[in-house]
Design a protein around this motif. Structure first.
Motif, mmCIF file in Angstrom:
data_model
loop_
_atom_site.group_PDB
_atom_site.id
_atom_site.type_symbol
_atom_site.label_atom_id
_atom_site.label_comp_id
_atom_site.label_asym_id
_atom_site.label_seq_id
_atom_site.Cartn_x
_atom_site.Cartn_y
_atom_site.Cartn_z
ATOM 1 N N ARG A 175 0.839 -1.216 0.000
ATOM 2 C CA ARG A 175 0.000 0.000 0.000
ATOM 3 C C ARG A 175 0.867 1.257 0.000
ATOM 4 N N ARG A 176 1.946 1.255 0.781
ATOM 5 C CA ARG A 176 2.850 2.404 0.834
ATOM 6 C C ARG A 176 3.480 2.641 -0.534
ATOM 7 N N ARG A 177 3.939 1.573 -1.171
ATOM 8 C CA ARG A 177 4.547 1.701 -2.504
ATOM 9 C C ARG A 177 3.513 2.170 -3.530
ATOM 10 N N GLN A 178 2.268 1.738 -3.369
ATOM 11 C CA GLN A 178 1.192 2.177 -4.266
ATOM 12 C C GLN A 178 0.979 3.685 -4.123
ATOM 13 N N ARG A 179 0.973 4.176 -2.886
ATOM 14 C CA ARG A 179 0.807 5.622 -2.668
ATOM 15 C C ARG A 179 1.978 6.402 -3.271
#
Length: 143
Positions: free
Chosen positions: A83-87
Motif C-alpha cells: 500500500r505504501r509503494r502504491q501511494r
C-alpha cells in the motif's frame, strides 16, 4: 491311649486345616494387594500418558498458533508495504502529470519531465516488487 489317638489326630487335622486356611487367606490378601498395586500402577501410567499427550497437544497448538500469528504478521507487513509503494507510485504519477502539463508551455522543463518519468518507473518497479512479495502470502479473503 486309644481315646487319646483320635483326639490328637482330630486336633492335628484341625490345626492343619487352620494353617491351610490361614495360608489361603494370606495368599489371597497378598494377591489382592498385588492386584491393587498393579491397578494403581496402570492407572498412574495411563494418567501420565494422558498428561503427556495433553501437554504435547497443547505445545503443538501453541506452535501452530505462533506460526499462524507470524504468517499473519508477515502478510500484514507485506500488505502495508505494498500500500505504501502504491501511494508513492500514485504521487509520482500525479507529479508526472503536473510536470508534463507545465512542460507543454515551458520547454525548459523537459529535464524535469524526464526525471518525473524516471521517478514513475522506479516507483512502479518497487510497487511491483512489493506486490509480488504480498502475493506470496495467502489472502485472508476468498476473493
Amino acid at each position: 491311649m486309644a481315646s487319646d489317638g483320635p483326639a490328637h489326630d482330630d486336633r492335628s487335622s484341625r490345626e492343619q486345616l487352620r494353617r491351610q486356611h490361614d495360608e489361603t487367606v494370606e495368599r489371597r490378601a497378598s494377591d489382592a494387594v498385588q492386584r491393587r498395586r498393579a491397578a494403581v500402577d496402570l492407572w498412574r501410567h495411563q494418567r501420565d500418558d494422558e498428561d503427556r499427550r495433553r501437554q504435547e497437544g497443547e505445545q503443538q497448538r501453541t506452535a501452530e498458533r505462533r506460526a499462524r500469528d507470524e504468517q499473519v504478521r508477515l502478510r500484514h507487513a507485506a500488505e502495508d508495504e505494498e500500500r505504501r509503494r502504491q501511494r508513492v507510485l500514485e504521487t509520482a504519477l500525479r507529479r508526472e502529470r503536473v510536470v508534463a502539463h507545465l512542460a507543454r508551455s515551458d520547454p525548459a522543463r523537459q529535464e524535469d519531465l524526464l526525471r518525473a518519468h524516471e521517478d514513475v518507473e522506479r516507483a512502479r518497479v518497487k510497487w511491483q516488487e512489493a506486490d509480488a512479495v504480498r502475493r506470496q502470502w495467502p489472502s485472508r479473503w476468498p476473493w
